[in-house]
Design a protein around this motif. Sequence first.
Motif, PDB file in Angstrom:
ATOM      1  N   GLY A  43     -10.264  -8.058  -3.319  1.00  0.00           N
ATOM      2  CA  GLY A  43      -9.476  -8.268  -1.754  1.00  0.00           C
ATOM      3  C   GLY A  43      -8.147  -7.341  -1.604  1.00  0.00           C
ATOM      4  O   GLY A  43      -7.600  -7.928  -0.696  1.00  0.00           O
ATOM      5  N   ILE A  46      -8.579  -1.898  -1.699  1.00  0.00           N
ATOM      6  CA  ILE A  46      -8.479  -0.576  -2.280  1.00  0.00           C
ATOM      7  C   ILE A  46     -10.020   0.005  -2.412  1.00  0.00           C
ATOM      8  O   ILE A  46     -10.182   1.092  -2.203  1.00  0.00           O
ATOM      9  CB  ILE A  46      -7.912  -0.830  -3.663  1.00  0.00           C
ATOM     10  CG1 ILE A  46      -6.695  -1.446  -3.540  1.00  0.00           C
ATOM     11  CG2 ILE A  46      -7.687   0.553  -4.531  1.00  0.00           C
ATOM     12  CD1 ILE A  46      -5.861  -1.723  -5.141  1.00  0.00           C
ATOM     13  N   LEU A  93     -13.249  -4.175   6.811  1.00  0.00           N
ATOM     14  CA  LEU A  93     -13.254  -4.825   5.316  1.00  0.00           C
ATOM     15  C   LEU A  93     -13.461  -6.084   5.676  1.00  0.00           C
ATOM     16  O   LEU A  93     -12.488  -6.839   6.321  1.00  0.00           O
ATOM     17  CB  LEU A  93     -12.062  -4.391   4.765  1.00  0.00           C
ATOM     18  CG  LEU A  93     -11.774  -2.679   4.549  1.00  0.00           C
ATOM     19  CD1 LEU A  93     -10.555  -2.592   3.742  1.00  0.00           C
ATOM     20  CD2 LEU A  93     -13.004  -2.476   3.681  1.00  0.00           C
TER      21      LEU A  93
HETATM   22 FE1  FES Z   1     -12.045  -4.147  -2.163  1.00  0.00          FE
HETATM   23 FE2  FES Z   1     -12.307  -5.372   0.423  1.00  0.00          FE
HETATM   24  S1  FES Z   1     -12.549  -6.068  -1.618  1.00  0.00           S
HETATM   25  S2  FES Z   1     -11.541  -3.412  -0.016  1.00  0.00           S
END
Ligand code: FES
Length: 688
Positions: A43, A46, A93
């Motif tokens: 999260g 990246i 994302l």
């Molecule tokens: Fe890696 Fe969202 S979990 S960009």
Amino acid sequence: MADNTDPLVLFMPSGKRGRFPHGTPILTAGRELGVYIESVCGGRGICGRCQIEIQSGNFAKHGISSSGSSISPPGPKEQRYAKKRELKPGRRLSCSSTIQGDLVVDIPAEVQVNAQVVRKADDGRYIERNPAIHLCYVEVPEPDMHNPLGDFDRLKAALIKDWSNSADGNSNWDDLTIDHHLLTRLQPVLRKGQWKVTAVIHEDKSATHPALIGLYPGFHNEAYGIACDIGSTTIAMHLVSLLSGATIASSGTSNPQIRFGEDLMSRVSWVMMNPDGREAMTTVVRKTLNDLISQVCGEANIVADDIFNMTFVGNPIMHHLFLGIDPTELGVAPFALAVSSAVQIFASELDLQVNPGARVYVLPCIAGHVGADAAAVTLAEGPHRQDELMLLVDVGTNAEIVLGNKERTVAASSPTGPAFEGAEISCGQRAAPGAIERVRINPVTLEPRIRIIGVEKWSDEEGFEEESAIHGITGVCGSGIIEVVAEMYLADIITNDGVIDGKMAKKSDRIIANGRTWSYILWRGTQELTITQTDIRAIQLAKAALYAGIRLLMDKMGIGAIEQIRLAGAFGSFIDPKYAMILGLIPDCELDNVHAVGNAAGVGAKMALLNRNHRREIEDTVRRIEKIETALETDFQQHFVNAMALPNKVEPFPKLQKQIKLPDINTQTATETTANSQPRRRRRTRGS
Ligand code: FES
């Protein structure tokens, strides 16, 4: 705790839904519902693996009105990712966006973030991912004098803190172990990455513990798997991204064990007669697998060290030889498998040149004659997931047959012999350029038209002669044999009991005397290709064995008709279902409900690679499948005798007759001819 006024979120294509408070990250909502959304960076915005799409519109069926305003606007993390890596229009994302209202969230079939990846065509089906491998980026506290914990222990604590319960809804990494090969490399990798590393974790219920099996310094955003079908004739391998689910390279080659014996029986005999026979066959197949691994890695421009998980399927003999098990017991009654349940093992124990921590999962075998390949076909086609009865047939040297639905499933094998592969036929050959694969016979003149592998045109079309000269016309392959016998029957050249009718010699000079029987000249060229009475008998024996096996399973299920038929394997892909039915190779069924499913075993292997639930599903299904041993069933003989006739002595094939006019059935002749027919002695092995 969500209440009834909280926004409703529906995830597609799984259809899982639930209510979540405003501000819940979409990634968290997905995870709570058991929707597998990939994440490598935890999260941090990246990796880009957690991409989703929001569906806009009024979804009345689900009672949801979804729009872009029901999701938080892109924050700094997402904006940074979009700027650096480009986020396709409409993509968000899920780790960085939160729920602000009712939503329909689409998980794209393949989230591709790696530009060098080349997609290879596969059967295109969507396989929801829940792989046994997780990539977990983590920042590890540096060692200090006051904390005596070792590097691995601090890494483990960081993984538990950041990742436990997020990579997998049920994860508990308190008992995370580390592979020995990594212990020696752990400290340099941590320091090289300046305490930021990407851990590769393997976790699967039927393996003992979750394990740290790989470690990259810094951030690493790709892991691969291999799905492989080891057939007795060919080996097919697919390289799959474990993070996107995309098949990125595929390759295949002949099974090198052929030099020890064309069919499986001769390979078992080789093992029995040569003290190092098993070892020699294990070595050659593993070497070929390594060659294929290099090939697919080269094609996709990746390194084999990034391969962490592999699934394999094969018939019982291939399964045993690959695992290094002596297959002798499979050659004689009671055909005992060394292991029928799924096998989890290190790839390094099988000499496979991939990452030293890579794990192998071999699908379970159904019975001593019905292998992990049939289990994989079952997983791919899913008779056990539906109400309608489905028949799966994988024809090889022996046919593997599965029949059932969600209530009950039965399986057997039938000793068809090699006739369908072109062996035992005077002009038969394996499917290769130059082999006749399609045949039509004019019922008035008895003149044939043919098509050969490698040339699109029919033999009566302009240009055929020049184009066919490249390969020559060398023989008749399995699908061609099915068609020529069926066409000879439709043109009255053979009677329904399979006898070439000498009276037809008056009609065409293609019917020629051959001792006390007759033959049909299929092709006149540099090489004359003739279908003899012995050839017809070989096909009758093979098809009767297959049909008798199927019929036996139908008896066990107490049914007289089948709703769906799937023909698996290379042979199934090329035969025309209509001709297979005219010959009585498969039971009467609506032709539209008979489908070739190609390399369904490979698809099943890929499903098991990408989703651990599919592993549990097939393990459970195989446990429940009732195994029928045809050799022990007294009705097999009668079914076999009936099935020697075309299409069958006692079964009228009404659905087929609605579409094709079959010559009148002469049951009297059939009785006389088939009275002395015997099913071939059970071959001691099964093949694919
Ligand atoms: Fe890696 Fe969202 S979990 S960009």
